[in-house]
Design a protein around this motif. Structure first.
Motif, PDB file in Angstrom:
ATOM      1  N   MET A  38     -12.120 -44.574  17.209  1.00 34.18           N
ATOM      2  CA  MET A  38     -12.476 -43.145  17.367  1.00 34.18           C
ATOM      3  C   MET A  38     -12.756 -42.827  16.653  1.00 34.18           C
ATOM      4  SD  MET A  38      -8.905 -40.629  18.997  1.00 34.18           S
ATOM      5  CE  MET A  38      -7.840 -41.000  17.331  1.00 34.18           C
ATOM      6  N   ILE A  39     -13.705 -41.601  16.247  1.00 37.27           N
ATOM      7  CA  ILE A  39     -13.895 -40.884  15.105  1.00 37.27           C
ATOM      8  C   ILE A  39     -13.933 -39.834  15.029  1.00 37.27           C
ATOM      9  CG2 ILE A  39     -15.602 -39.780  13.075  1.00 37.27           C
ATOM     10  CD1 ILE A  39     -17.031 -42.523  14.144  1.00 37.27           C
ATOM     11  N   ALA A  40     -12.058 -38.793  14.492  1.00 36.91           N
ATOM     12  CA  ALA A  40     -11.363 -37.852  14.500  1.00 36.91           C
ATOM     13  C   ALA A  40     -12.089 -36.849  13.408  1.00 36.91           C
ATOM     14  CB  ALA A  40     -10.237 -37.655  14.721  1.00 36.91           C
ATOM     15  N   SER A  41     -12.350 -35.354  14.047  1.00 39.56           N
ATOM     16  CA  SER A  41     -12.095 -34.521  12.527  1.00 39.56           C
ATOM     17  C   SER A  41     -11.217 -33.677  12.821  1.00 39.56           C
ATOM     18  CB  SER A  41     -13.697 -34.065  13.015  1.00 39.56           C
ATOM     19  OG  SER A  41     -13.502 -33.696  14.324  1.00 39.56           O
ATOM     20  N   CYS A  42     -11.043 -32.701  11.882  1.00 38.28           N
ATOM     21  CA  CYS A  42     -10.241 -32.011  11.524  1.00 38.28           C
ATOM     22  C   CYS A  42     -11.206 -30.719  11.198  1.00 38.28           C
ATOM     23  CB  CYS A  42      -8.932 -31.716  10.696  1.00 38.28           C
ATOM     24  SG  CYS A  42      -7.201 -32.984  11.606  1.00 38.28           S
ATOM     25  N   ILE A  43     -10.885 -29.555  12.481  1.00 40.75           N
ATOM     26  CA  ILE A  43     -12.582 -28.618  11.370  1.00 40.75           C
ATOM     27  C   ILE A  43     -10.931 -27.310  11.390  1.00 40.75           C
ATOM     28  CG2 ILE A  43     -13.950 -26.741  12.529  1.00 40.75           C
ATOM     29  CD1 ILE A  43     -14.384 -28.934  14.522  1.00 40.75           C
ATOM     30  N   GLN A  44     -11.136 -27.328   9.849  1.00 35.57           N
ATOM     31  CA  GLN A  44     -10.458 -26.224   8.749  1.00 35.57           C
ATOM     32  C   GLN A  44     -10.747 -24.940   9.144  1.00 35.57           C
ATOM     33  OE1 GLN A  44      -7.318 -27.505   5.665  1.00 35.57           O
ATOM     34  NE2 GLN A  44      -8.929 -26.545   4.774  1.00 35.57           N
ATOM     35  N   LEU A  45     -11.012 -24.007  10.202  1.00 39.68           N
ATOM     36  CA  LEU A  45     -11.259 -23.020  10.170  1.00 39.68           C
ATOM     37  C   LEU A  45     -10.539 -21.747   9.598  1.00 39.68           C
ATOM     38  CD1 LEU A  45     -13.600 -21.859  11.675  1.00 39.68           C
ATOM     39  CD2 LEU A  45     -12.211 -21.207  13.778  1.00 39.68           C
ATOM     40  N   SER A  46     -11.139 -20.852   8.985  1.00 39.17           N
ATOM     41  CA  SER A  46     -11.068 -19.611   8.779  1.00 39.17           C
ATOM     42  C   SER A  46     -10.807 -18.601   9.622  1.00 39.17           C
ATOM     43  CB  SER A  46     -11.683 -19.183   7.588  1.00 39.17           C
ATOM     44  OG  SER A  46     -11.423 -17.772   6.909  1.00 39.17           O
ATOM     45  N   ILE A  47      -9.915 -18.151  10.081  1.00 39.42           N
ATOM     46  CA  ILE A  47      -9.326 -18.023  11.098  1.00 39.42           C
ATOM     47  C   ILE A  47     -10.044 -16.242  11.104  1.00 39.42           C
ATOM     48  CG2 ILE A  47      -7.982 -16.802  13.405  1.00 39.42           C
ATOM     49  CD1 ILE A  47      -6.844 -20.060  12.704  1.00 39.42           C
ATOM     50  N   ARG A  48     -10.683 -15.586  11.550  1.00 43.21           N
ATOM     51  CA  ARG A  48     -11.067 -13.892  11.912  1.00 43.21           C
ATOM     52  C   ARG A  48      -9.840 -13.031  12.782  1.00 43.21           C
ATOM     53  NH1 ARG A  48     -16.723 -13.045  10.139  1.00 43.21           N
ATOM     54  NH2 ARG A  48     -17.166 -13.991   8.711  1.00 43.21           N
ATOM     55  N   LEU A  49      -9.078 -12.333  12.819  1.00 37.59           N
ATOM     56  CA  LEU A  49      -8.003 -12.186  13.243  1.00 37.59           C
ATOM     57  C   LEU A  49      -8.291 -10.965  14.419  1.00 37.59           C
ATOM     58  CD1 LEU A  49      -4.107 -11.613  13.730  1.00 37.59           C
ATOM     59  CD2 LEU A  49      -4.449  -9.763  12.176  1.00 37.59           C
ATOM     60  N   CYS A  50      -8.261 -11.236  15.689  1.00 28.77           N
ATOM     61  CA  CYS A  50      -8.666 -10.232  16.829  1.00 28.77           C
ATOM     62  C   CYS A  50     -10.296 -10.050  16.950  1.00 28.77           C
ATOM     63  CB  CYS A  50      -8.141  -9.128  16.857  1.00 28.77           C
ATOM     64  SG  CYS A  50      -6.419  -8.770  16.789  1.00 28.77           S
ATOM     65  N   LYS A  51     -10.722 -11.544  16.562  1.00 26.69           N
ATOM     66  CA  LYS A  51     -12.562 -11.416  16.717  1.00 26.69           C
ATOM     67  C   LYS A  51     -12.835 -13.244  17.185  1.00 26.69           C
ATOM     68  CE  LYS A  51     -13.123  -7.355  13.968  1.00 26.69           C
ATOM     69  NZ  LYS A  51     -13.856  -6.164  14.170  1.00 26.69           N
ATOM     70  N   ARG A  52     -12.273 -12.421  18.397  1.00 27.90           N
ATOM     71  CA  ARG A  52     -13.388 -13.633  19.452  1.00 27.90           C
ATOM     72  C   ARG A  52     -13.817 -14.207  19.059  1.00 27.90           C
ATOM     73  NH1 ARG A  52      -9.488 -14.538  24.426  1.00 27.90           N
ATOM     74  NH2 ARG A  52     -10.384 -12.888  25.527  1.00 27.90           N
ATOM     75  N   ARG A  53     -15.061 -13.331  19.471  1.00 29.29           N
ATOM     76  CA  ARG A  53     -16.325 -13.862  19.429  1.00 29.29           C
ATOM     77  C   ARG A  53     -16.716 -14.221  18.149  1.00 29.29           C
ATOM     78  NH1 ARG A  53     -20.946  -9.630  21.552  1.00 29.29           N
ATOM     79  NH2 ARG A  53     -19.511 -10.192  23.653  1.00 29.29           N
ATOM     80  N   GLU A  54     -16.288 -13.615  17.429  1.00 28.49           N
ATOM     81  CA  GLU A  54     -16.926 -14.334  15.521  1.00 28.49           C
ATOM     82  C   GLU A  54     -16.074 -15.928  15.539  1.00 28.49           C
ATOM     83  OE1 GLU A  54     -16.439 -11.830  12.191  1.00 28.49           O
ATOM     84  OE2 GLU A  54     -16.843  -9.797  14.141  1.00 28.49           O
ATOM     85  N   ASN A  55     -14.700 -16.084  16.121  1.00 27.29           N
ATOM     86  CA  ASN A  55     -14.153 -17.220  15.771  1.00 27.29           C
ATOM     87  C   ASN A  55     -15.216 -18.323  16.794  1.00 27.29           C
ATOM     88  OD1 ASN A  55     -12.502 -16.608  13.634  1.00 27.29           O
ATOM     89  ND2 ASN A  55     -11.059 -15.277  15.672  1.00 27.29           N
ATOM     90  N   LEU A  56     -15.103 -17.958  17.944  1.00 25.87           N
ATOM     91  CA  LEU A  56     -16.195 -18.611  18.317  1.00 25.87           C
ATOM     92  C   LEU A  56     -17.432 -19.377  17.731  1.00 25.87           C
ATOM     93  CD1 LEU A  56     -15.973 -20.274  21.594  1.00 25.87           C
ATOM     94  CD2 LEU A  56     -17.150 -18.470  22.193  1.00 25.87           C
ATOM     95  N   THR A  57     -17.954 -18.435  17.446  1.00 26.63           N
ATOM     96  CA  THR A  57     -20.019 -18.378  17.519  1.00 26.63           C
ATOM     97  C   THR A  57     -19.091 -19.737  15.961  1.00 26.63           C
ATOM     98  OG1 THR A  57     -20.314 -16.613  17.474  1.00 26.63           O
ATOM     99  CG2 THR A  57     -21.714 -17.492  16.125  1.00 26.63           C
ATOM    100  N   ARG A  58     -18.141 -19.319  14.532  1.00 28.67           N
ATOM    101  CA  ARG A  58     -18.408 -20.279  13.369  1.00 28.67           C
ATOM    102  C   ARG A  58     -17.047 -21.344  14.283  1.00 28.67           C
ATOM    103  NH1 ARG A  58     -20.343 -22.070   9.067  1.00 28.67           N
ATOM    104  NH2 ARG A  58     -18.710 -22.669   7.571  1.00 28.67           N
ATOM    105  N   ALA A  59     -16.497 -21.677  15.298  1.00 33.12           N
ATOM    106  CA  ALA A  59     -16.003 -22.823  15.834  1.00 33.12           C
ATOM    107  C   ALA A  59     -17.132 -23.542  16.274  1.00 33.12           C
ATOM    108  CB  ALA A  59     -14.877 -22.864  17.019  1.00 33.12           C
ATOM    109  N   LEU A  60     -18.050 -23.087  17.249  1.00 32.56           N
ATOM    110  CA  LEU A  60     -18.972 -23.635  17.283  1.00 32.56           C
ATOM    111  C   LEU A  60     -20.106 -25.003  16.910  1.00 32.56           C
ATOM    112  CD1 LEU A  60     -19.310 -21.845  20.341  1.00 32.56           C
ATOM    113  CD2 LEU A  60     -18.633 -24.767  20.714  1.00 32.56           C
ATOM    114  N   ALA A  61     -19.984 -23.748  15.901  1.00 31.12           N
ATOM    115  CA  ALA A  61     -21.334 -24.247  13.954  1.00 31.12           C
ATOM    116  C   ALA A  61     -20.944 -25.511  14.076  1.00 31.12           C
ATOM    117  CB  ALA A  61     -21.237 -23.387  13.562  1.00 31.12           C
ATOM    118  N   LEU A  62     -19.079 -25.614  13.604  1.00 29.21           N
ATOM    119  CA  LEU A  62     -18.325 -26.642  13.166  1.00 29.21           C
ATOM    120  C   LEU A  62     -18.530 -27.752  13.869  1.00 29.21           C
ATOM    121  CD1 LEU A  62     -16.098 -24.343  10.574  1.00 29.21           C
ATOM    122  CD2 LEU A  62     -17.706 -25.968  10.099  1.00 29.21           C
ATOM    123  N   ALA A  63     -18.439 -27.706  14.685  1.00 31.16           N
ATOM    124  CA  ALA A  63     -17.895 -28.354  15.799  1.00 31.16           C
ATOM    125  C   ALA A  63     -19.544 -29.235  16.030  1.00 31.16           C
ATOM    126  CB  ALA A  63     -17.773 -27.436  17.103  1.00 31.16           C
TER     127      ALA A  63
END
Length: 248
Positions: free
Chosen positions: A1-26
């Motif tokens: 199993m190859i595991a990853s931790c995606i240490q994201l910088s979370i923008r408060l209340c900005k769901r769309r921005e967080n989603l976009t960045r999360a998918l890019a890092l994913a």
């Protein structure tokens, strides 16, 4: 199993921005071979008390993540707001498994209730023992997950910068005392300590992050857990009959 931790910088209340960045890092993580992707606690919204960003089953806010999972055959771990619950999830091609945060911390109690049960989540990647942030300070949570058959532990968090040493020590301790791999993913940013880590069942960090936004990866040997438990049979040598609390 190859595991990853995606240490994201979370923008408060900005769901769309967080989603976009999360998918890019994913995409970056799966491009390097990861099949288990772990995000921080409430990575899509943060602790957004100003707006109602809660979701309800079947959790449409996770639909873009579902599409990603189906495309790449991976699994994602994180948490979302479901009413008054901080609800952890494991999402793979077979569906979604859930585990609530057991211990809301401080002011969180005004907005969240604690979950009422602890059990591993069955997934295509094994049985996952999921805990959320403040739960890390309660060794009973990880111990119950380990004794209930978890193949590895996952902790997702927004641990503050002022308690980075606690984070690092507790993450390793949960792995060592339960002789089990531990994927610990914290948030990035100046207010958080970062320090996400992938730790083996011996307690050795296989990959660690600093404080900034980044992806870490490591190959996790689940069979090594059983070998270590044979070498030092600490779980078998437990004496729970004398551990019960008694008032003096």
């Amino acid at each position: 199993m190859i595991a990853s931790c995606i240490q994201l910088s979370i923008r408060l209340c900005k769901r769309r921005e967080n989603l976009t960045r999360a998918l890019a890092l994913a995409a970056e993580a799966v491009g390097e071979g990861a099949d288990v992707l772990v995000f921080p606690e409430l990575f899509l919204t943060g602790f957004c008390y100003e707006e109602d960003l809660s979701d309800r089953p079947p959790y449409p806010s996770l639909d873009p993540l579902r599409s990603f999972v189906e495309e790449y055959g991976c699994m994602m771990v994180g948490s979302i707001v479901d009413g008054r619950l901080n609800r952890g999830f494991c999402l793979d091609e077979s569906g979604i498994g859930l585990q609530e945060k057991i211990h809301p911390f401080g002011p969180e109690k005004d907005h969240f209730d604690g979950g009422g049960s602890i059990s591993p989540i069955k997934t295509s990647k094994g049985r996952i023992g999921l805990s959320i942030c403040y739960d890390l300070r309660f060794p009973e949570v990880a111990r119950k997950l380990a004794l209930s058959g978890a193949d590895f532990l996952v902790t997702i968090a927004q641990f503050p910068a002022s308690r980075g040493y606690h984070w690092q020590t507790l993450c390793r301790a949960r792995a060592i005392e339960n002789q089990i791999p531990h994927l610990a993913c914290n948030a990035a940013g100046p207010e958080f300590c970062g320090g996400s880590a992938i730790i083996d069942a011996w307690g050795t960090p296989l990959a660690e992050a600093g404080s900034g936004e980044r992806v870490i990866l490591a190959e996790v040997d689940l069979a090594g857990r059983d070998l270590i438990r044979e070498q030092i049979p600490a779980l078998k040598d437990r004496r729970p009959e004398i551990y019960r609390f008694q008032k003096v």
